[in-house]
Write a protein that holds these residues in place. Structure first.
Motif: not given
Lengths: 430, 269
Positions: A93-94, A97-98, A100-101, A103, B118, B121-122, B125, B207-208
């Motif tokens: 998951n992490k 997600t990262a 996609t973003a 980062s 998501v 999150f974007v 970020t 976590l993310v």
């Protein structure tokens, strides 16, 4: 009543909003996240690494890695490596997600089965020249290849061999471990008849991850998961059926049970109830933890028995560099350093992870171990499924059909056909 | 004892609820070998504090505890402040667009969190808040559920109270802060407990969003240390779970009186 009208308007309005929000977020995913990123690194320079590097690694690897990267920092005074440990549970998951973003870290440890997906998202940097790939176990190196391009390097490996109780085998009159399919079955039978075992061998009757035990038999019979270009599945072949048939025969001949409580492999091994099983190197530790010192000298291992070949499953983790890293050159230097035979041997001592580089196996800490050299030999003939995007889904379908075969007697031919049909409708994803 | 069966049901229910908890507590003093044994043992054969010393031996453990506490407390404080303000405005103040605004709040309540995960999150970020306390806290500082809860509670309070205060010359802020808000204590207690629990147990977001270990919260750290690729460290997990549960129990005991009172009040109405 006014509250009732309000309530109705609320529900309608809320539903409309939900739909809009769903539609909006639905198109928010950009499939080409990595493609606009910087260009790929082509070679690894020889000057020392510099700058800051962030590295993600899972579980105990993430806990232990900083001890190792300290040495890298000493050799390259201009570099600072920050390791973030990530729980295995949610690492996938992490990462997604990262990605996609955008980062992402500079480099990371990545499970072998995620390679296809991440490469497909355009997140990974292709392996540059200057990293010697000849020293890796071939099966492990294959896990870094997606559609002909190599991304990253194998970092550590594990493979599956047969574990057996030495004392009970002696009781059953087996002095040398079997080397072919008939021999393995005869040994399981002897364990049952002469050594008082309930079942001769512990085989997973389907369910999650059972493909990791079934596929080695199919591979050994000559089966392949996909055609050479990774575009078509080839589950419905005589070779696959032969592997499935052999696996099923253990259940039909009552040499392996479908009625055992799951996740008790170690306990059943220690009690002698089921004195054989097929699994990876970590099991030796788990058994010793459960059975104490007296069980240790009785743990024996041997390579998978041979049909056409004696192929096992290779797992482990790879180390990759992300395309969006701002310090790719130094990141690759770290990866190169990590795949050095000497570094791999010290990593084994830190983590007990088996080295992916063959030369590291000459280190006395591994070569003198009573069990490990068997794993080393098995790794010369070990395979992983091709790095295709939809592998996890296909594996689930595979596990379900194997369960039907083991538990309710679905014929191997029907099983192979059903897996092929399901896999084809899922598609390879490329 | 004509109603002995009620007690029987209550005792059975209690056993069903408490047994896993007792198992966890006892398990935290067992070795992994004993935990996995079949048949299982209830009482630890050779009680060990090895799991606890391993847990507290992890260098960063106080840090995770601090992170979890900080995030949970700020998020709870934020929710109590903002949800009550917004709830009050939506229930008691007349302004243009009040109903559409309320519908909007309710709408966000109906979108599942996973859908917005998501994008959120974007957003965070891009705002440069990844791996920071604001990044951990801001997205949860006010919740649509909290607004809804507070609005419903405020709506049930009589307007006469406000009118009386106005006649006496209290400012609008004074009416909210000194007259109305103290009356919603049961609702605030409920919201406080729920928010604290939610934040304390939140796993996926921390976590993310946390990119380095020093920003990890307890659940993330617990998952990190107790689960491996091929093996689970159950003893450590049990010990960690016990440590994570204790603050929640304390919070609940502190607020519980108000919650039961809240139920009593709503009962009278």
């Amino acid at each position: 009543m006014t509250t009732q009208t309000l309530h109705r308007r609320l529900v309608i309005g809320g539903a409309a909003l939900t739909a809009t929000a769903l539609a909006l977020t639905g198109c928010g995913r950009s499939a080409d996240s990595g493609e606009s990123g910087p260009k790929a690194t082509t070679s690894v320079g020889s000057e020392p690494a510099t700058g800051n590097l962030t590295v993600w690694a899972m579980g105990t690897e993430g806990e232990n890695l900083p001890k190792l990267t300290k040495e890298f920092e000493q050799a390259n005074p201009g570099v600072k490596v920050t390791v973030t440990p990530i729980p295995w549970d949610a690492a996938h998951n992490k990462f997604t997600t990262a990605i996609t973003a955008q980062s992402v870290p500079d480099a990371a440890m990545v499970g072998t089965t995620w390679m296809g997906e991440f490469a497909d998202l355009g997140a990974l940097d292709p392996t540059p020249s200057g990293i010697d790939t000849a020293g890796f176990f071939p099966g492990a190196l294959d896990t870094t290849k997606v559609g002909g391009t190599s991304y990253g390097v194998p970092w550590y490996v594990e493979t599956r061999v047969v574990f057996y109780r030495k004392d009970l085998a002696a009781k059953a009159g087996i002095t040398t471990p079997p080397t072919d399919w008939d021999g393995l079955k005869a040994m399981a039978k002897a364990m049952q008849e002469k050594a008082g075992a309930k079942y001769g061998i512990n085989l997973q009757p389907g369910g999650t991850g059972s493909w990791q035990t079934v596929m080695p038999f199919a591979w050994s019979a000559g089966a392949k998961i996909t055609s050479d270009d990774d575009k078509q599945f080839t589950f419905d072949t005589p070779e696959m059926q032969e592997g499935l048939k052999y696996y099923q025969s253990f259940f039909t001949e009552k040499l392996a049970g479908t009625d055992l409580p799951p996740n008790q492999t170690e306990a059943q091994f220690v009690s002698g109830q089921v004195p054989m099983f097929i699994s990876g190197p970590w099991m030796a530790g788990s058994i010793a933890k459960l059975g104490g010192d007296k069980i240790k000298p009785n743990i024996g291992v041997f390579q998978l028995p041979k049909n056409k070949t004696a192929t096992s499953f290779v797992g482990g983790s790879n180390f990759v560099v992300f395309k969006n890293s701002k310090n790719k050159d130094s990141a690759w230097k770290l990866v190169k350093w990590l795949s050095d035979a000497k570094t791999q041997a010290s990593w084994f001592k830190l983590s007990t992870d088996l080295p992916a580089v063959k030369a590291a196996w000459d280190d006395p800490s591994i070569a003198n171990d009573p069990l490990l050299p068997v794993f080393g030999k098995q790794l010369d003939d070990a395979k992983a499924p091709p790095a295709i995007v939809n592998w996890e889904q296909v594996a689930t379908a595979f596990d379900t059909e194997v369960e039907k075969m083991a538990k309710s007697g679905q014929s191997p031919a029907d099983t192979a056909k059903a897996i092929q049909t399901k896999a084809s409708s899922i598609g390879t994803g490329s | 004892m004509r109603r002995w069966w009620i007690y029987l049901i209550a005792v059975l229910g209690l056993i069903a609820v408490a047994a896993p908890f007792v198992w966890m507590l006892l398990g935290s003093f067992k070795t992994d070998g004993e935990l996995l044994r079949v048949p299982p043992t209830w009482l630890p054969e050779a009680p060990t504090n090895g799991n606890y010393s391993e847990l507290f031996g992890k260098a960063n453990f106080p840090r995770y505890f601090f992170n979890s506490t900080l995030v949970a407390l700020v998020v709870t404080a934020g929710n109590l402040t903002f949800c009550s303000m917004l709830g009050y405005a939506l229930a008691k103040l007349n302004f243009k667009g009040r109903t559409p605004l309320f519908v909007l709040v309710m709408g966000t309540l109906m979108v599942p969190g996973m859908v917005t995960f998501v994008p959120l999150f974007v957003l965070v970020t891009n705002a440069g808040l990844a791996n920071s306390y604001p990044g951990l806290i801001l997205p949860f500082l006010v919740s649509p559920f909290g607004v809804f809860l507070m609005r419903q509670f405020f709506a049930g309070l009589p307007d006469d109270l406000m009118d009386a205060a106005r006649v006496d010359g209290t400012s609008e802020l004074g009416i909210f802060g000194r007259i109305m808000l103290p009356l919603t204590r049961p609702a605030l207690a409920t919201l406080g407990i729920l928010t604290f629990l939610g934040s304390w147990n939140n796993f996926l977001w921390p976590l993310v969003i946390a990119q380095t270990e020093d920003k990890y919260t307890l659940p993330v750290a617990l998952a990190l240390y107790s689960t491996g690729q091929n093996a689970q460290h159950y003893g450590l997990l049990m010990a960690g779970a016990v440590v994570v549960v204790v603050p929640v129990l304390v919070i609940f005991l502190a607020f519980q009186r108000h919650v039961t009172k809240g139920i009593a009040i709503t009962g009278i109405k």
